[in-house]
Design a protein around this motif. Sequence first.
Motif, PDB file in Angstrom:
ATOM      1  N   VAL A   1       0.782  -1.226  -0.044  1.00  0.00           N
ATOM      2  CA  VAL A   1       0.050  -0.043  -0.013  1.00  0.00           C
ATOM      3  C   VAL A   1       0.975   1.125   0.001  1.00  0.00           C
ATOM      4  CG1 VAL A   1      -1.824   1.297   1.268  1.00  0.00           C
ATOM      5  CG2 VAL A   1      -1.809  -1.487   1.148  1.00  0.00           C
ATOM      6  N   ALA A   2       1.744   1.282   0.767  1.00  0.00           N
ATOM      7  CA  ALA A   2       3.027   2.334   0.931  1.00  0.00           C
ATOM      8  C   ALA A   2       3.596   2.627  -0.530  1.00  0.00           C
ATOM      9  CB  ALA A   2       3.882   2.212   2.120  1.00  0.00           C
TER      10      ALA A   2
ATOM     11  N   PHE B   1       1.152   4.037  -2.903  1.00  0.00           N
ATOM     12  CA  PHE B   1       0.833   5.675  -2.386  1.00  0.00           C
ATOM     13  C   PHE B   1       2.097   6.414  -2.887  1.00  0.00           C
ATOM     14  CE2 PHE B   1      -3.007   5.798   0.443  1.00  0.00           C
ATOM     15  CZ  PHE B   1      -3.656   4.931  -0.145  1.00  0.00           C
TER      16      PHE B   1
ATOM     17  N   TRP C   1       9.170   6.594   1.518  1.00  0.00           N
ATOM     18  CA  TRP C   1       8.554   5.754   0.521  1.00  0.00           C
ATOM     19  C   TRP C   1       9.914   4.662   0.258  1.00  0.00           C
ATOM     20  CZ3 TRP C   1      10.245   5.540  -4.913  1.00  0.00           C
ATOM     21  CH2 TRP C   1       9.597   4.426  -5.552  1.00  0.00           C
TER      22      TRP C   1
ATOM     23  N   ILE D   1       1.935   6.426   3.913  1.00  0.00           N
ATOM     24  CA  ILE D   1       0.505   6.360   3.591  1.00  0.00           C
ATOM     25  C   ILE D   1      -0.352   7.810   4.273  1.00  0.00           C
ATOM     26  CG2 ILE D   1      -1.592   5.316   4.262  1.00  0.00           C
ATOM     27  CD1 ILE D   1      -0.059   2.811   4.220  1.00  0.00           C
TER      28      ILE D   1
END
Length: 110
Positions: free
Chosen positions: A36-37, A40, A62, A104
């Motif tokens: 997910v990170a 994003f 990130w 996130i």
Amino acid sequence: MHETTRSLTTDRSTGTPAADVVLMWVTTLAVALIPVAFIFGALAGLAAEVHPQTVAVLRVFWFGSWTATPLLAVFFWLCRRHPALATAGRWAGWVASVPPTATILLALGL
């Protein structure tokens, strides 16, 4: 004498400290948040012209989310059985959750 109850600081089935049980779930969640990170963080580059400072900080988190988080989680899991490294392993477990969560949250703020 007085009868005392068992302390809630240990898991009764395994004898491990309750903080280690929580950290097992925290590191598992941190590793689960890596994809997910990653998405994003990759999409945050679209806002580079509008929010360049935020995107610069987000890129650091990130990069850390898919490089440092797995290493810190593995270090925590390996240090659980070595009493001499237990404190370092606990710190690694807590720090492992920071990069994906920060990535996130920063991406959602853009």
